[in-house]
Design an enzyme around this catalytic site. Structure first.
Site, short mmCIF file in Angstrom:
data_model
loop_
_atom_site.label_atom_id
_atom_site.label_comp_id
_atom_site.label_asym_id
_atom_site.label_seq_id
_atom_site.Cartn_x
_atom_site.Cartn_y
_atom_site.Cartn_z
N GLU A 174 0.84 -1.20 0.00
CA GLU A 174 0.00 0.00 0.00
C GLU A 174 0.87 1.26 0.00
OE1 GLU A 174 -2.63 0.09 3.32
OE2 GLU A 174 -3.87 1.70 2.51
N GLY A 203 -8.50 5.55 6.87
CA GLY A 203 -9.36 5.48 8.04
C GLY A 203 -8.77 4.56 9.09
N ALA A 204 -8.13 3.45 8.64
CA ALA A 204 -7.64 2.47 9.61
C ALA A 204 -6.13 2.33 9.64
CB ALA A 204 -8.27 1.10 9.31
N THR A 206 -2.09 4.13 8.22
CA THR A 206 -1.41 5.27 7.59
C THR A 206 -0.04 4.82 7.12
OG1 THR A 206 -0.87 7.61 7.86
CG2 THR A 206 -0.41 6.22 9.75
N GLN A 207 0.39 5.35 5.98
CA GLN A 207 1.66 4.92 5.39
C GLN A 207 2.61 6.09 5.19
OE1 GLN A 207 -1.14 2.36 5.34
NE2 GLN A 207 -1.45 3.77 3.67
#
Ligand SMILES: Nc1nc2c(ncn2[C@@H]2O[C@H](COP(=O)(O)OP(=O)(O)OP(=O)(O)O)[C@@H](O)[C@H]2O)c(=O)[nH]1
Ligand SMILES: [Ca+2]
Length: 497
Positions: A174, A203-204, A206-207
């Protein structure tokens, strides 16, 4: 009369041989230039298409990409032709009714059928990638996760596209594909320019993904992704923090706040006058917080707002663990992170939130940004609602938290300073295409970014035609000069003599 005839007879331009040679010469030049132009004339443009469904934790979105058919394996620019937001929540929310997950995609898929020309339907690849919502569901109930995928698969296969599968992306994928998208759209990969880092706030999860000269992948191999693109090697650092997307981080924060007094939460991250009754069963319905449920907690709690930025920052800080780090540098929760380098594009919720708060301009000093956010958080709730009659109440209730969380994540989490804050650009789209992992994912699966730089003809078409024309004309002029002894002036001289 006879002198005239004599002159005509002596003028070599009027001899049949020179006339024929000249005509052939002119025809040859015209033919040569015509072939050069016609042979390389651009053919009528044909396009190919690809479809990617981004099954995120909060919602699903469909993207249609388009590119010139004859350039798909080298330099052709892939562009987003259309996007469609699926109504309702993300597919992971349909764990107890999987068929509905499939049905929810129908409307956008029907639109895709219209956007892609029907003769291209069968060759158009269709991918579905699920992210952190399905990662979490798979952790707590892998059977339910499989059922959702089965329903989604059956729904997608009813459409005439070339279905290529539905799967959960790893956090690494991702992050890395988000980085590929940003740098592909900016044409940094093709031109071998310094790359831009990618910051994605879902929403769930983070990268964060970037290339750093100080990172060779050896210190924490799990955070390393290697690419060879257009003849250049990239050693990318990437990390995905599960449970640190903005919705799950909000839960983490509330879960922490409910530890001290389970009946009521006076929340500095909510506006003064905000007042809601919330269910514990909803708050703790996530593996990110389920182990923190207070013993003997009541069914509901009162959530009220006090609107104080400084206290909100302190509460938000509690969701991060800054104490353990076994590496040379860490971001938070003991995760290795090399020293930040270069510019960064921050998209998804980074953009939604900062755009709403009018804080996308990162040339504004960080202190001034915080002052603006402080005033916003302190604004009474009824005033906020009045000022934004069209905004969703769920979003509206959380912008103060979200803005605070974003600043905390960037500065305390990832170590951006008041100086390097301006290296970040909050972006939604690049040249008309959404920033996100979907384009990079499709480019990778269709092998559309070559490992080696493609070979180009040494000259562009226009240059080639011009040179051919100039050379042909020069040859013709030289030819005429070669006939100089036969020129009319010579015959005049002969006459004088
Ligand atoms: N304010 C605002 N928030 C939005 C909008 N669209 C999505 N969000 C919220 O922003 C957050 C991130 O949204 P996305 O980037 O779509 O997240 P996602 O892909 O569903 O989640 P992940 O699976 O974690 O990547 C979620 O909390 C959404 O509810 C919008 O148009 N405005
Ligand atoms: Ca996402």
């Amino acid at each position: 009369m006879s002198a005239q005839r004599e002159m005509k007879e002596k003028n070599p331009w009027h001899t049949p041989v020179t006339i024929i040679i000249t005509v052939i010469g002119v025809i040859a030049i015209v033919a040569l230039v015509t072939v050069a132009v016609v042979q390389n004339r651009p053919l009528p443009q044909k396009y190919k298409y690809g479809i990617v469904l981004d099954a995120g934790s909060s919602h699903t979105a469909l993207y249609i990409y388009e590119w010139p058919a004859e350039k798909d394996n080298n330099t052709g620019r892939v562009e987003q032709k259309h996007s469609c937001k699926v109504d309702g929540p993300g597919i992971s929310s349909y764990a107890s009714a999987p068929l509905k997950a499939g049905q929810s995609l129908r409307e956008c898929m029907q639109k895709a059928e219209k956007w892609v020309p029907s003769k291209r339907h069968h060759e158009t690849p269709l991918y579905l990638g699920a992210t952190a919502g399905m990662r979490l569901l798979n952790m707590v109930d892998s059977v339910a996760s499989e059922d959702v995928f089965q329903a989604v698969k059956e729904a997608l296969q009813k459409f005439p596209f070339s279905y290529q599968g539905a799967r959960i992306l790893s956090g690494q994928e991702e992050g890395a594909f988000g980085w590929v998208t940003v740098n592909y759209l900016d044409e940094r990969l093709k031109q071998g320019l310094e790359t831009t880092g990618a910051l994605d706030l879902g929403g769930a999860s983070t990268q964060i993904s970037f290339v750093s000269d100080n990172y060779d992948g050896s210190e924490s191999p799990n955070n390393s992704v290697n690419f060879r693109l257009y003849g250049n090697d990239y050693n990318l650092y990437t990390h995905s923090f599960l449970c640190y997307g903005k919705d799950q981080a909000h839960r983490l924060k509330l879960a922490h706040q409910t530890q001290s007094g389970p009946n009521a939460v006076a929340d500095p991250c909510s506006h003064p006058g905000y007042n809601a009754t919330k269910k514990y069963s909803v708050l703790y319905d996530s593996p990110c917080v389920s182990d923190r449920k207070p013993q003997g907690a009541p069914a509901t709690f009162h959530h009220t707002g006090t609107g104080n930025l400084q206290q909100c920052q302190e509460v938000v800080r509690n969701v991060f663990n800054f104490t353990d780090c076994k590496y040379s540098h860490c971001s938070f929760n003991g995760v290795f992170q090399p020293i930040l380098q270069g510019g960064f594009g921050a998209f998804s919720a980074y953009y939604f939130v900062m755009d709403f708060l009018n804080l996308t301009d990162t040339t504004v000093p960080l202190e001034a940004v915080k002052e603006q956010l402080k005033a916003y958080c302190a604004t009474p709730w009824d005033q906020i609602v009045q000022q934004h009659p069209k905004a969703k109440l769920k979003y509206l209730a959380e912008y103060c938290f979200s803005g605070t969380y974003i600043l905390s994540l960037l500065t305390e989490g990832y170590n951006f300073t008041s100086v390097t804050y301006s290296d970040i650009k909050f972006i939604e789209k690049i040249k008309g295409s959404d920033a996100g992992w979907t384009l990079g994912y499709m480019l990778n699966l269709t092998n559309m970014i070559p490992a080696e730089a493609p070979d180009f003809p040494p000259l562009p078409h226009a240059g080639y035609v011009s040179i051919v024309t100039i050379i042909a004309v020069l040859i013709f002029i030289l030819f005429l000069f070669s006939l100089r002894p036969l020129w009319p002036r010579c015959s005049k001289q002969q006459q004088i003599v």
